[in-house]
Design a protein around this motif. Structure first.
Motif, short mmCIF file in Angstrom:
data_model
loop_
_atom_site.label_atom_id
_atom_site.label_comp_id
_atom_site.label_asym_id
_atom_site.label_seq_id
_atom_site.Cartn_x
_atom_site.Cartn_y
_atom_site.Cartn_z
N VAL A 4 0.88 -1.16 0.00
CA VAL A 4 0.00 0.00 0.00
C VAL A 4 0.92 1.22 0.00
O VAL A 4 1.85 1.30 0.81
CB VAL A 4 -0.90 0.02 1.25
CG1 VAL A 4 -1.68 1.31 1.35
CG2 VAL A 4 -1.82 -1.18 1.25
N LEU A 15 -7.95 5.25 4.78
CA LEU A 15 -7.72 3.83 5.08
C LEU A 15 -8.10 3.43 6.51
O LEU A 15 -7.97 2.27 6.88
CB LEU A 15 -6.25 3.48 4.82
CG LEU A 15 -5.80 3.62 3.37
CD1 LEU A 15 -4.28 3.47 3.26
CD2 LEU A 15 -6.50 2.63 2.48
N LEU A 20 -4.52 -3.20 6.06
CA LEU A 20 -3.54 -2.65 5.12
C LEU A 20 -2.81 -3.75 4.36
O LEU A 20 -2.34 -3.52 3.26
CB LEU A 20 -2.54 -1.77 5.87
CG LEU A 20 -3.17 -0.57 6.58
CD1 LEU A 20 -2.14 0.13 7.45
CD2 LEU A 20 -3.79 0.38 5.57
N VAL A 81 3.50 -1.56 3.79
CA VAL A 81 3.18 -0.16 3.49
C VAL A 81 4.44 0.60 3.10
O VAL A 81 5.50 0.42 3.72
CB VAL A 81 2.51 0.51 4.71
CG1 VAL A 81 2.33 2.00 4.48
CG2 VAL A 81 1.18 -0.14 5.02
#
Length: 154
Positions: A4, A15, A20, A81
């Protein structure tokens, strides 16, 4: 597995409440456990003595230090992430955290992350991320809790 990508507070805020992602698996080897023991001066036999652990441990083998499993969190988080447009990222805190299950040597673990909350504090973003370290083949996670990062976006 795709990461992400987050470029701003506004993107992060969208979000909130969403998972995630999940990291790749990591295997805790005896060598890694011994190196952590040396780095932290924590040489308790349940981590460092495989022969004694086989006979005296309720787990039948050595286990990774709880704080070793926690210290791997940034590595696993970075597989999930990618935060861009940053001046600075700071580890701010750990909340509601509990070690649930020991991680035996040679176990494979992976991180599951969910954005709990994100707030803009006069230009600094405070993000609370729910984390769970899953142990392959075990229904109970090694740990669960929240980590808190401060993101200084450009």
């Amino acid at each position: 597995m795709s990461k992400v990508t987050i470029n701003s507070f506004d993107e992060l805020e969208k979000l909130i409440g969403h998972e995630l992602g999940i990291s790749e698996y990591h295997t805790f080897t005896q060598e890694q456990i011994l190196l952590f023991a040396d780095a932290t001066l924590d040489h308790q036999w349940i981590h460092t003595d495989p022969e004694k652990a086989k006979t005296d441990s309720p787990f039948g083998d050595t286990i990774a230090h709880g704080y070793l499993t926690l210290s791997l969190l940034p590595h696993l988080w970075n597989q999930i992430v990618e935060v861009k447009n940053l001046k600075l990222q700071v580890n701010y805190g750990i909340e509601k955290f509990k070690f649930n299950q020991p991680v035996l040597v040679n176990s494979r673990v992976r991180l599951v992350a969910k954005l709990i909350n994100a707030v803009n504090l006069r230009g600094v973003t405070k993000a609370n991320i729910g984390v769970k370290l899953e142990i392959e083949g075990n229904r109970k996670p090694a740990y669960e809790g929240e980590i808190v990062f401060l993101y200084h976006f450009l």
